[in-house]
Design a protein around this motif. Structure first.
Motif, PDB file in Angstrom:
ATOM      1  N   ALA A 121      12.649  10.166   1.103  1.00  0.00           N
ATOM      2  CA  ALA A 121      11.322   9.822   1.628  1.00  0.00           C
ATOM      3  C   ALA A 121      11.199   8.307   1.764  1.00  0.00           C
ATOM      4  CB  ALA A 121      10.244  10.357   0.697  1.00  0.00           C
ATOM      5  N   TYR A 122      10.303   7.868   2.621  1.00  0.00           N
ATOM      6  CA  TYR A 122      10.072   6.446   2.825  1.00  0.00           C
ATOM      7  C   TYR A 122       9.478   5.814   1.573  1.00  0.00           C
ATOM      8  CZ  TYR A 122      10.988   6.907   7.797  1.00  0.00           C
ATOM      9  OH  TYR A 122      11.589   7.117   8.990  1.00  0.00           O
ATOM     10  N   LYS A 123       9.798   4.566   1.356  1.00  0.00           N
ATOM     11  CA  LYS A 123       9.264   3.819   0.213  1.00  0.00           C
ATOM     12  C   LYS A 123       7.767   3.566   0.356  1.00  0.00           C
ATOM     13  CE  LYS A 123      13.214   3.022  -1.845  1.00  0.00           C
ATOM     14  NZ  LYS A 123      13.544   3.607  -3.097  1.00  0.00           N
ATOM     15  N   VAL A 124       7.251   3.630   1.565  1.00  0.00           N
ATOM     16  CA  VAL A 124       5.829   3.373   1.819  1.00  0.00           C
ATOM     17  C   VAL A 124       4.955   4.279   0.961  1.00  0.00           C
ATOM     18  CG1 VAL A 124       4.036   3.518   3.598  1.00  0.00           C
ATOM     19  CG2 VAL A 124       6.263   2.572   4.157  1.00  0.00           C
ATOM     20  N   THR A 125       5.360   5.511   0.779  1.00  0.00           N
ATOM     21  CA  THR A 125       4.544   6.481   0.048  1.00  0.00           C
ATOM     22  C   THR A 125       4.353   6.109  -1.415  1.00  0.00           C
ATOM     23  OG1 THR A 125       6.479   7.837  -0.447  1.00  0.00           O
ATOM     24  CG2 THR A 125       5.273   8.366   1.549  1.00  0.00           C
ATOM     25  N   LYS A 126       5.224   5.276  -1.957  1.00  0.00           N
ATOM     26  CA  LYS A 126       5.117   4.875  -3.365  1.00  0.00           C
ATOM     27  C   LYS A 126       4.091   3.764  -3.580  1.00  0.00           C
ATOM     28  CE  LYS A 126       9.826   6.058  -4.592  1.00  0.00           C
ATOM     29  NZ  LYS A 126      11.086   5.575  -5.150  1.00  0.00           N
ATOM     30  N   TYR A 127       3.758   3.041  -2.521  1.00  0.00           N
ATOM     31  CA  TYR A 127       2.951   1.837  -2.697  1.00  0.00           C
ATOM     32  C   TYR A 127       1.554   1.897  -2.101  1.00  0.00           C
ATOM     33  CZ  TYR A 127       7.436   0.041  -4.118  1.00  0.00           C
ATOM     34  OH  TYR A 127       8.616  -0.128  -4.762  1.00  0.00           O
ATOM     35  N   ILE A 128       1.353   2.706  -1.064  1.00  0.00           N
ATOM     36  CA  ILE A 128       0.028   2.758  -0.432  1.00  0.00           C
ATOM     37  C   ILE A 128      -0.195   4.162   0.139  1.00  0.00           C
ATOM     38  CG2 ILE A 128       0.857   1.864   1.788  1.00  0.00           C
ATOM     39  CD1 ILE A 128      -1.861   0.319   1.941  1.00  0.00           C
ATOM     40  N   LEU A 129      -1.374   4.680  -0.085  1.00  0.00           N
ATOM     41  CA  LEU A 129      -1.729   6.000   0.454  1.00  0.00           C
ATOM     42  C   LEU A 129      -2.021   5.905   1.944  1.00  0.00           C
ATOM     43  CD1 LEU A 129      -4.135   7.192  -2.355  1.00  0.00           C
ATOM     44  CD2 LEU A 129      -1.766   7.881  -2.020  1.00  0.00           C
ATOM     45  N   LYS A 130      -1.837   7.010   2.627  1.00  0.00           N
ATOM     46  CA  LYS A 130      -2.057   7.034   4.079  1.00  0.00           C
ATOM     47  C   LYS A 130      -3.507   6.709   4.428  1.00  0.00           C
ATOM     48  CE  LYS A 130      -2.127  10.301   7.765  1.00  0.00           C
ATOM     49  NZ  LYS A 130      -3.091  11.287   7.651  1.00  0.00           N
ATOM     50  N   THR A 131      -4.454   7.273   3.711  1.00  0.00           N
ATOM     51  CA  THR A 131      -5.863   7.019   4.009  1.00  0.00           C
ATOM     52  C   THR A 131      -6.225   5.547   3.774  1.00  0.00           C
ATOM     53  OG1 THR A 131      -6.462   7.773   1.796  1.00  0.00           O
ATOM     54  CG2 THR A 131      -6.666   9.355   3.594  1.00  0.00           C
ATOM     55  N   ARG A 132      -5.644   4.953   2.732  1.00  0.00           N
ATOM     56  CA  ARG A 132      -5.918   3.540   2.461  1.00  0.00           C
ATOM     57  C   ARG A 132      -5.292   2.656   3.541  1.00  0.00           C
ATOM     58  NH1 ARG A 132      -9.891   0.715   0.090  1.00  0.00           N
ATOM     59  NH2 ARG A 132      -9.108  -1.091  -1.002  1.00  0.00           N
ATOM     60  N   PHE A 133      -4.084   3.011   3.978  1.00  0.00           N
ATOM     61  CA  PHE A 133      -3.439   2.283   5.062  1.00  0.00           C
ATOM     62  C   PHE A 133      -4.307   2.339   6.318  1.00  0.00           C
ATOM     63  CE2 PHE A 133      -0.723   1.919   8.764  1.00  0.00           C
ATOM     64  CZ  PHE A 133       0.008   0.781   8.469  1.00  0.00           C
ATOM     65  N   GLU A 134      -4.852   3.507   6.620  1.00  0.00           N
ATOM     66  CA  GLU A 134      -5.719   3.657   7.790  1.00  0.00           C
ATOM     67  C   GLU A 134      -6.971   2.800   7.665  1.00  0.00           C
ATOM     68  OE1 GLU A 134      -6.212   7.874   7.737  1.00  0.00           O
ATOM     69  OE2 GLU A 134      -4.446   8.214   8.986  1.00  0.00           O
ATOM     70  N   GLN A 135      -7.515   2.689   6.449  1.00  0.00           N
ATOM     71  CA  GLN A 135      -8.677   1.826   6.248  1.00  0.00           C
ATOM     72  C   GLN A 135      -8.327   0.371   6.549  1.00  0.00           C
ATOM     73  OE1 GLN A 135      -9.864   2.820   2.206  1.00  0.00           O
ATOM     74  NE2 GLN A 135     -11.736   3.733   3.017  1.00  0.00           N
ATOM     75  N   PHE A 136      -7.179  -0.083   6.054  1.00  0.00           N
ATOM     76  CA  PHE A 136      -6.760  -1.460   6.339  1.00  0.00           C
ATOM     77  C   PHE A 136      -6.552  -1.663   7.827  1.00  0.00           C
ATOM     78  CE2 PHE A 136      -5.313  -1.727   1.812  1.00  0.00           C
ATOM     79  CZ  PHE A 136      -6.138  -2.772   1.463  1.00  0.00           C
ATOM     80  N   GLU A 137      -5.964  -0.687   8.502  1.00  0.00           N
ATOM     81  CA  GLU A 137      -5.763  -0.779   9.949  1.00  0.00           C
ATOM     82  C   GLU A 137      -7.106  -0.948  10.660  1.00  0.00           C
ATOM     83  OE1 GLU A 137      -2.695  -0.276  12.197  1.00  0.00           O
ATOM     84  OE2 GLU A 137      -2.259  -1.400  10.383  1.00  0.00           O
ATOM     85  N   ARG A 138      -8.121  -0.302  10.148  1.00  0.00           N
ATOM     86  CA  ARG A 138      -9.443  -0.359  10.777  1.00  0.00           C
ATOM     87  C   ARG A 138     -10.137  -1.701  10.542  1.00  0.00           C
ATOM     88  NH1 ARG A 138     -11.467   4.001   8.506  1.00  0.00           N
ATOM     89  NH2 ARG A 138     -10.711   5.292  10.186  1.00  0.00           N
ATOM     90  N   TYR A 139      -9.959  -2.288   9.366  1.00  0.00           N
ATOM     91  CA  TYR A 139     -10.768  -3.457   9.000  1.00  0.00           C
ATOM     92  C   TYR A 139     -10.033  -4.794   9.009  1.00  0.00           C
ATOM     93  CZ  TYR A 139     -14.268  -0.049   7.692  1.00  0.00           C
ATOM     94  OH  TYR A 139     -15.175   0.960   7.704  1.00  0.00           O
ATOM     95  N   ILE A 140      -8.717  -4.788   9.132  1.00  0.00           N
ATOM     96  CA  ILE A 140      -7.994  -6.069   9.172  1.00  0.00           C
ATOM     97  C   ILE A 140      -7.761  -6.455  10.606  1.00  0.00           C
ATOM     98  CG2 ILE A 140      -5.795  -7.184   8.669  1.00  0.00           C
ATOM     99  CD1 ILE A 140      -5.842  -5.951   5.974  1.00  0.00           C
TER     100      ILE A 140
END
Length: 84
Positions: A65-84
């Motif tokens: 599996a990708y290392k991304v899953t260990k450090y940030i949740l998908k929903t949180r990543f989507e929130q950052f995409e929306r607000y940054i």
């Protein structure tokens, strides 16, 4: 940057709450470490290209599996995409 992001989100969430048709996801204030995880995920996505963002959090049939899953949740990543 974490402080600016939290301020920006707070201002935008107030505007969205005024529109009754919008569903607002609960925001927890961010910190420097979480921003590092977000930008690390963005860099990783630039190196390991997938057809859709959701694929980085899905199951991988071939290999680990990708290392991304260990450090940030998908929903949180989507929130950052929306607000940054």
């Amino acid at each position: 940057m974490a402080g600016w992001t939290n301020t920006y989100v707070k201002a935008n969430l107030m505007l969205k709450e005024e529109a009754p048709e919008c569903r607002v996801r609960l925001w927890f204030p961010t910190c420097r470490q979480e921003l590092y995880a977000y930008f690390g995920a963005v860099i990783h996505m630039g190196i390991m290209i997938e057809p859709a963002v959701e694929d980085y959090w899905g199951l991988i049939e071939k290999g680990a599996a990708y290392k991304v899953t260990k450090y940030i949740l998908k929903t949180r990543f989507e929130q950052f995409e929306r607000y940054i």
